[in-house]
Design an enzyme around this catalytic site. Structure first.
Site, short mmCIF file in Angstrom:
data_model
loop_
_atom_site.label_atom_id
_atom_site.label_comp_id
_atom_site.label_asym_id
_atom_site.label_seq_id
_atom_site.Cartn_x
_atom_site.Cartn_y
_atom_site.Cartn_z
N HIS A 78 24.20 -23.03 -48.27
CA HIS A 78 25.60 -23.30 -47.93
C HIS A 78 26.43 -23.66 -49.17
O HIS A 78 27.66 -23.58 -49.16
CB HIS A 78 25.66 -24.45 -46.92
CG HIS A 78 26.67 -24.22 -45.84
ND1 HIS A 78 27.91 -23.67 -46.08
CD2 HIS A 78 26.64 -24.50 -44.51
CE1 HIS A 78 28.58 -23.60 -44.95
NE2 HIS A 78 27.85 -24.09 -43.99
N ALA A 79 25.78 -24.08 -50.25
CA ALA A 79 26.51 -24.37 -51.48
C ALA A 79 27.15 -23.12 -52.07
O ALA A 79 28.08 -23.20 -52.87
CB ALA A 79 25.58 -25.01 -52.52
#
Length: 467
Positions: A142-143
């Site tokens: 998700h980064a």
């Protein structure tokens, strides 16, 4: 200048634990061509196109002492065969086996010493018509992406025709990683530059008085809304539980025209119909469990919304805002449920009371990363108080796509679980279908398939009302 992670992006690294891996993913079901799926062709396509998304050959490099957010650097030992893997289901190769494989793969965190993504090509899947199929399972941290970008990254393997579009391959040589001393110097320089950058922005008129006032009001509204939600604790629910490391995965298939038909008959938006469908499914699921359901029973969903501007489409990184929506699971009438949700969503939009990610960044971006880490973990621990589940809706292309000559039939999202959340609900529309992916904790929610079936039934209930 280093490509430094934003405060929001790095928060997903800080929040990650063994029980809450922070990667998003997807499951694409493909019609297998005669002669079998061409894995080598797909591997070649990815090898050629990966230059279009340089982040996929980069790793996170932390600053010594963490006096600044980490940066992205080229992986000098990048190995495409590690990230793209070939697998197969044992006979009979049914959907249950595929869902079990998806759950096991999504349970494992990504290796932070490598670029934060993986692709699995799975053969041996049999469709309802006994025709052979294949599946592609993806994992991306998700980064790197939010839900909207995760769909766009599909361009790396998907084509609008069965023929693979040609790609110009440029020689790639990884840039050497900076030393610890260079990282420290860059962090200090960035911290010194930040006030000057803000002053230059003011002088250039980018933040004039009117925009500043508007942003201040919007930020205040976002925080007031968050504070109001926090004061009113989310309802107690079996959806909130201590979770472990293992997962289950459920799927549901619906038709986009059904949502449009309901929206046309009763008003609101397609997303309102989606939330009403999920609400009806949760009601049915709770009743099968023997949970107490009265007319006042509700569950609170966090509904993320992408806030990218048109000139930011295709960029990696996170720009999201979220609504907290109370789902009226106690209301037995499906049409009344839809009207209540439409009213609630419209009130949120008119009041501007989304919990704006930019508003949070405005504060956390100036905090030392160690404090930001603690704040992110605190926020993760508060999710049980704020909401019961996440429901995220990502529109996809309404035309057929192909991967290495194989037509994509269906595509399902995978949304990670937050701390204390037993299930997350993600859905993607594609080529006339709406596909739900439900990621659940293995022990807290062994009946995730019941919820998946209830989604299809809840939509049918709304459609029957229109007829």
């Amino acid at each position: 200048m280093p490509d430094r992670l934003s405060p929001l992006d790095v928060s997903f690294l800080y929040m990650e634990t063994l029980t809450t891996p922070m990667h998003v993913g997807g499951v694409a079901i493909l019609e297998q061509p005669e002669g079998g799926f061409d894995f080598d062709r797909l591997l070649g396509v990815i090898s050629e196109r990966i230059a279009q998304v340089p982040r996929y050959r980069q790793v996170v490099k932390w600053v010594p002492g963490r006096i600044a957010n980490p940066i992205w650097v080229d992986d000098e030992d990048f190995d495409i065969s590690y990230h793209v893997r070939h697998s197969a289901l044992p006979k009979p190769g049914n959907d249950d086996q595929l869902r079990e494989l998806v759950a096991r793969l999504q349970s494992r965190p990504l290796d932070r010493n490598r670029p934060l993504w993986e692709i699995y090509v799975v053969e041996g899947l049999q469709g309802d018509d006994d025709r052979p199929r294949a599946a592609i399972i993806t994992k991306t941290h998700h980064a790197m992406v939010d839900g909207r970008s995760a769909v766009d990254v599909g361009a790396m393997i998907l084509d609008a025709t069965p023929e693979t579009a040609p790609t110009t391959v440029e020689p790639w040589r990884p840039a050497p990683a900076p030393s610890g001393l260079a990282l420290l110097a860059g962090a200090v320089a960035d911290n010194i530059r930040r006030p000057a950058g803000a002053l230059d922005a003011v002088r250039s008129g980018v933040f004039d008085a009117r925009n500043t006032a508007t942003r201040a009001v919007s930020t205040a509204a976002g925080f007031l809304s968050a504070a109001s939600v926090a004061r009113k604790r989310a309802p107690d629910s079996p959806l909130n539980a201590e979770i472990g490391e293992q997962r289950r995965y459920g799927m549901a298939v619906t038709e986009l025209d059904d949502y449009k038909r309901v929206r046309k008959a009763y008003g609101g938006t397609v997303n309102d119909v989606v939330l009403a469908t999920v609400t009806g499914a949760l009601r049915a699921w709770m009743l099968t469990r023997g949970e107490p359901v009265t007319t006042s029973t509700s569950l609170r969903a966090m509904v993320p919304v992408s806030v990218r501007s048109s000139d930011q489409e295709g960029a990696l990184g996170n720009r999201v805002s979220s609504y907290f929506v109370d789902l009226p699971v106690g209301e037995p009438n499906p049409v009344v449920r839809l009207h209540q949700i439409s009213y609630s969503m419209q009130a949120h939009k008119e009041a501007g009371q989304s919990v704006a990610a930019d508003a949070i960044i405005a504060l956390s971006g100036f905090a030392p990363p160690t404090i930001h880490s603690a704040a992110a973990r605190l926020a993760s621990g508060m999710t049980k108080r704020l909401f019961n589940l996440v429901v995220t809706n990502v529109p996809g292309p309404q035309m057929p796509l192909w991967a290495a000559g194989a037509r994509m039939l269906e595509c399902y999202p995978v949304v990670p679980l937050a701390k204390g959340q037993a299930v997350s609900v993600g859905l993607t529309s594609y080529n006339g279908g709406v596909y739900y992916g439900l990621l659940a904790d293995r022990d807290a929610m062994p009946d995730v398939d019941v919820l998946a079936t209830s989604i299809e039934d809840a939509l049918s209930e709304l459609v029957e009302g229109v007829r």
